[in-house]
Design a protein around this motif. Structure first.
Motif, short mmCIF file in Angstrom:
data_model
loop_
_atom_site.label_atom_id
_atom_site.label_comp_id
_atom_site.label_asym_id
_atom_site.label_seq_id
_atom_site.Cartn_x
_atom_site.Cartn_y
_atom_site.Cartn_z
N ALA A 2 0.85 -1.19 0.00
CA ALA A 2 0.00 0.00 0.00
C ALA A 2 0.89 1.23 0.00
N TYR A 13 -0.42 1.57 8.68
CA TYR A 13 -1.28 0.77 7.83
C TYR A 13 -1.91 -0.37 8.63
N VAL A 50 -7.53 -1.93 3.33
CA VAL A 50 -6.37 -1.25 3.89
C VAL A 50 -6.83 0.07 4.48
#
Length: 89
Positions: A2, A13, A50
């Motif tokens: 990500a 994250y 996410v």
């Protein structure tokens, strides 16, 4: 992996893998690592979410749905041709 931009770095994250068939979740808690890995042992429909949190605790969420199929495969008879003598005993 990500990636995040904007907001106030550093970013943390959180990854959430949800098996859509039964709702079970596996969560990788907030961390500075932008990479998470799973081995997909079971077929089915999944959602990977996410959550990215910046230094001011603002959270942005992105998700992707995907399907894992059970692919049957077989190995042919293995062959080996050693270039040295093998002693057994």
């Amino acid at each position: 992996m990500a990636t995040a931009q904007g907001g106030y770095a550093p970013y943390r994250y959180e990854f959430v893998l949800t098996k859509l068939d039964d709702g079970t979740e596996e969560v990788r808690e907030y961390d500075y690592n932008e990479v998470a890995q799973w081995y997909m042992w079971f077929e089915g429909d999944y959602r990977l979410t996410v959550n990215v949190k910046d230094q001011s605790n603002k959270i942005i969420t992105k998700s992707i749905d995907f399907n894992v199929e059970n692919k049957h495969f077989e190995f042919s008879s293995p062959t080996a041709k050693p270039d040295k003598h093998i002693l057994t005993g």
